[in-house]
Design a protein around this motif. Structure first.
Motif, PDB file in Angstrom:
ATOM      1  N   ILE A 190      41.530  32.044  35.075  1.00  0.00           N
ATOM      2  CA  ILE A 190      41.018  33.330  35.567  1.00  0.00           C
ATOM      3  C   ILE A 190      39.612  33.652  35.048  1.00  0.00           C
ATOM      4  CG2 ILE A 190      41.391  35.840  35.532  1.00  0.00           C
ATOM      5  CD1 ILE A 190      44.391  35.217  35.864  1.00  0.00           C
ATOM      6  N   PRO A 191      39.295  33.420  33.757  1.00  0.00           N
ATOM      7  CA  PRO A 191      37.930  33.740  33.297  1.00  0.00           C
ATOM      8  C   PRO A 191      36.827  32.952  34.011  1.00  0.00           C
ATOM      9  CG  PRO A 191      39.400  33.482  31.428  1.00  0.00           C
ATOM     10  CD  PRO A 191      40.159  33.042  32.647  1.00  0.00           C
ATOM     11  N   MET A 192      37.157  31.853  34.650  1.00  0.00           N
ATOM     12  CA  MET A 192      36.163  31.047  35.367  1.00  0.00           C
ATOM     13  C   MET A 192      35.910  31.550  36.788  1.00  0.00           C
ATOM     14  SD  MET A 192      37.255  27.284  34.095  1.00  0.00           S
ATOM     15  CE  MET A 192      38.976  27.543  33.643  1.00  0.00           C
ATOM     16  N   LEU A 193      36.720  32.499  37.251  1.00  0.00           N
ATOM     17  CA  LEU A 193      36.593  33.015  38.613  1.00  0.00           C
ATOM     18  C   LEU A 193      35.612  34.182  38.660  1.00  0.00           C
ATOM     19  CD1 LEU A 193      40.390  33.044  39.543  1.00  0.00           C
ATOM     20  CD2 LEU A 193      38.702  31.299  40.131  1.00  0.00           C
ATOM     21  N   HIS A 194      35.092  34.441  39.858  1.00  0.00           N
ATOM     22  CA  HIS A 194      34.188  35.568  40.076  1.00  0.00           C
ATOM     23  C   HIS A 194      34.888  36.582  40.977  1.00  0.00           C
ATOM     24  CE1 HIS A 194      30.809  33.524  38.231  1.00  0.00           C
ATOM     25  NE2 HIS A 194      31.226  32.429  38.851  1.00  0.00           N
ATOM     26  N   PHE A 195      34.674  37.862  40.674  1.00  0.00           N
ATOM     27  CA  PHE A 195      35.339  38.924  41.410  1.00  0.00           C
ATOM     28  C   PHE A 195      34.332  39.899  41.993  1.00  0.00           C
ATOM     29  CE2 PHE A 195      38.236  37.416  38.149  1.00  0.00           C
ATOM     30  CZ  PHE A 195      39.349  37.117  38.904  1.00  0.00           C
ATOM     31  N   SER A 196      34.680  40.480  43.124  1.00  0.00           N
ATOM     32  CA  SER A 196      33.841  41.457  43.799  1.00  0.00           C
ATOM     33  C   SER A 196      33.866  42.792  43.058  1.00  0.00           C
ATOM     34  CB  SER A 196      34.344  41.661  45.228  1.00  0.00           C
ATOM     35  OG  SER A 196      33.635  42.685  45.863  1.00  0.00           O
ATOM     36  N   VAL A 228      39.717  45.597  46.719  1.00  0.00           N
ATOM     37  CA  VAL A 228      40.331  44.850  47.825  1.00  0.00           C
ATOM     38  C   VAL A 228      41.270  45.732  48.636  1.00  0.00           C
ATOM     39  CG1 VAL A 228      40.118  42.596  46.727  1.00  0.00           C
ATOM     40  CG2 VAL A 228      42.181  43.950  46.344  1.00  0.00           C
ATOM     41  N   LEU A 229      41.703  46.838  48.067  1.00  0.00           N
ATOM     42  CA  LEU A 229      42.563  47.787  48.773  1.00  0.00           C
ATOM     43  C   LEU A 229      41.743  49.002  49.177  1.00  0.00           C
ATOM     44  CD1 LEU A 229      45.737  47.707  46.491  1.00  0.00           C
ATOM     45  CD2 LEU A 229      45.303  46.396  48.579  1.00  0.00           C
ATOM     46  N   LYS A 230      41.681  49.273  50.458  1.00  0.00           N
ATOM     47  CA  LYS A 230      40.897  50.408  50.969  1.00  0.00           C
ATOM     48  C   LYS A 230      41.714  51.691  51.064  1.00  0.00           C
ATOM     49  CE  LYS A 230      37.528  47.573  51.424  1.00  0.00           C
ATOM     50  NZ  LYS A 230      36.774  47.341  50.225  1.00  0.00           N
ATOM     51  N   ALA A 269      55.391  38.786  35.561  1.00  0.00           N
ATOM     52  CA  ALA A 269      55.049  39.368  36.853  1.00  0.00           C
ATOM     53  C   ALA A 269      54.266  38.334  37.654  1.00  0.00           C
ATOM     54  CB  ALA A 269      54.209  40.622  36.665  1.00  0.00           C
ATOM     55  N   ILE A 270      54.372  38.418  38.956  1.00  0.00           N
ATOM     56  CA  ILE A 270      53.568  37.585  39.846  1.00  0.00           C
ATOM     57  C   ILE A 270      52.485  38.490  40.423  1.00  0.00           C
ATOM     58  CG2 ILE A 270      53.540  36.169  41.920  1.00  0.00           C
ATOM     59  CD1 ILE A 270      56.551  35.616  41.341  1.00  0.00           C
ATOM     60  N   ILE A 271      51.239  38.185  40.076  1.00  0.00           N
ATOM     61  CA  ILE A 271      50.107  38.998  40.490  1.00  0.00           C
ATOM     62  C   ILE A 271      49.331  38.253  41.565  1.00  0.00           C
ATOM     63  CG2 ILE A 271      47.992  40.145  39.755  1.00  0.00           C
ATOM     64  CD1 ILE A 271      49.204  40.202  36.917  1.00  0.00           C
ATOM     65  N   THR A 272      49.185  38.881  42.715  1.00  0.00           N
ATOM     66  CA  THR A 272      48.402  38.313  43.812  1.00  0.00           C
ATOM     67  C   THR A 272      47.063  39.039  43.821  1.00  0.00           C
ATOM     68  OG1 THR A 272      50.445  37.973  45.063  1.00  0.00           O
ATOM     69  CG2 THR A 272      48.373  37.820  46.289  1.00  0.00           C
ATOM     70  N   PHE A 273      45.978  38.258  43.773  1.00  0.00           N
ATOM     71  CA  PHE A 273      44.650  38.846  43.699  1.00  0.00           C
ATOM     72  C   PHE A 273      43.661  38.074  44.558  1.00  0.00           C
ATOM     73  CE2 PHE A 273      45.003  35.777  40.308  1.00  0.00           C
ATOM     74  CZ  PHE A 273      43.773  35.131  40.274  1.00  0.00           C
ATOM     75  N   CYS A 274      42.500  38.659  44.742  1.00  0.00           N
ATOM     76  CA  CYS A 274      41.463  38.093  45.611  1.00  0.00           C
ATOM     77  C   CYS A 274      40.182  37.872  44.808  1.00  0.00           C
ATOM     78  CB  CYS A 274      41.210  39.064  46.757  1.00  0.00           C
ATOM     79  SG  CYS A 274      40.217  38.389  48.080  1.00  0.00           S
ATOM     80  N   THR A 275      39.561  36.714  44.996  1.00  0.00           N
ATOM     81  CA  THR A 275      38.296  36.416  44.319  1.00  0.00           C
ATOM     82  C   THR A 275      37.127  36.913  45.166  1.00  0.00           C
ATOM     83  OG1 THR A 275      38.151  34.217  45.308  1.00  0.00           O
ATOM     84  CG2 THR A 275      39.267  34.393  43.175  1.00  0.00           C
ATOM     85  N   ASP A 276      35.932  36.790  44.615  1.00  0.00           N
ATOM     86  CA  ASP A 276      34.714  37.255  45.288  1.00  0.00           C
ATOM     87  C   ASP A 276      34.484  36.566  46.629  1.00  0.00           C
ATOM     88  OD1 ASP A 276      32.376  38.718  45.584  1.00  0.00           O
ATOM     89  OD2 ASP A 276      31.162  37.232  44.527  1.00  0.00           O
ATOM     90  N   ASP A 277      34.868  35.287  46.722  1.00  0.00           N
ATOM     91  CA  ASP A 277      34.648  34.546  47.970  1.00  0.00           C
ATOM     92  C   ASP A 277      35.795  34.680  48.968  1.00  0.00           C
ATOM     93  OD1 ASP A 277      36.484  33.025  46.621  1.00  0.00           O
ATOM     94  OD2 ASP A 277      35.264  31.212  46.542  1.00  0.00           O
ATOM     95  N   LEU A 293      42.020  40.710  34.022  1.00  0.00           N
ATOM     96  CA  LEU A 293      41.908  40.585  35.475  1.00  0.00           C
ATOM     97  C   LEU A 293      41.485  41.953  36.013  1.00  0.00           C
ATOM     98  CD1 LEU A 293      42.427  38.771  37.970  1.00  0.00           C
ATOM     99  CD2 LEU A 293      44.779  39.581  37.937  1.00  0.00           C
ATOM    100  N   PRO A 294      40.394  42.014  36.789  1.00  0.00           N
ATOM    101  CA  PRO A 294      39.963  43.316  37.322  1.00  0.00           C
ATOM    102  C   PRO A 294      41.038  43.940  38.229  1.00  0.00           C
ATOM    103  CG  PRO A 294      38.267  41.647  37.660  1.00  0.00           C
ATOM    104  CD  PRO A 294      39.496  40.937  37.192  1.00  0.00           C
ATOM    105  N   LEU A 295      41.371  45.176  37.970  1.00  0.00           N
ATOM    106  CA  LEU A 295      42.378  45.876  38.775  1.00  0.00           C
ATOM    107  C   LEU A 295      41.959  45.939  40.236  1.00  0.00           C
ATOM    108  CD1 LEU A 295      45.103  47.356  38.496  1.00  0.00           C
ATOM    109  CD2 LEU A 295      43.827  49.466  38.262  1.00  0.00           C
ATOM    110  N   LYS A 296      40.658  46.079  40.503  1.00  0.00           N
ATOM    111  CA  LYS A 296      40.153  46.169  41.877  1.00  0.00           C
ATOM    112  C   LYS A 296      40.411  44.902  42.694  1.00  0.00           C
ATOM    113  CE  LYS A 296      36.397  49.425  41.252  1.00  0.00           C
ATOM    114  NZ  LYS A 296      34.973  49.647  41.422  1.00  0.00           N
ATOM    115  N   SER A 297      40.654  43.777  42.026  1.00  0.00           N
ATOM    116  CA  SER A 297      40.868  42.514  42.725  1.00  0.00           C
ATOM    117  C   SER A 297      42.338  42.266  43.064  1.00  0.00           C
ATOM    118  CB  SER A 297      40.341  41.350  41.892  1.00  0.00           C
ATOM    119  OG  SER A 297      41.131  41.170  40.733  1.00  0.00           O
TER     120      SER A 297
END
Length: 99
Positions: free
Chosen positions: A16-22, A26-28, A54-62, A88-92
């Motif tokens: 996870i620390p190697m990933l980039h996040f927006s 992700v939730l409007k 827990a199983i966390i589903t998240f979205c990366t910047d790309d 892990l950013p909550l917004k992702s």
């Protein structure tokens, strides 16, 4: 309410620390954000009291959708702290499911 998402690939929490996040959430929908906060709180309680994963589903910047299975230690309005000190950013986060 139905949440749609792409097929998620399972990754290890250490990656996870190697990933980039927006910086955008992700939730409007405000209701979906409220549900996400509830899920994060529940995962924190179950993780601390019962060492439940827990199983966390998240979205990366790309736009890639990923899943991680781990214990949630705590969260706030910006981040979720996972076992081993990974943030892990909550917004992702798209959703959190307790296993």
């Amino acid at each position: 309410m139905k949440r749609t998402e792409k097929r998620a690939s399972l990754i290890e929490k250490e990656r996870i620390p190697m990933l980039h996040f927006s910086t955008e959430d992700v939730l409007k929908d405000p209701t979906a954000r409220s549900i996400r906060s509830y899920e994060a709180n529940r995962a924190t309680i179950l993780g601390n009291a019962y060492r439940n994963k827990a199983i966390i589903t998240f979205c990366t910047d790309d736009g890639d959708v990923k899943k991680v299975e781990t214990t949630v230690w705590c969260y706030d309005d910006k981040f979720v702290l996972l076992k081993s000190g990974t943030f892990l950013p909550l917004k992702s986060i798209l959703k959190i499911e307790n296993s």
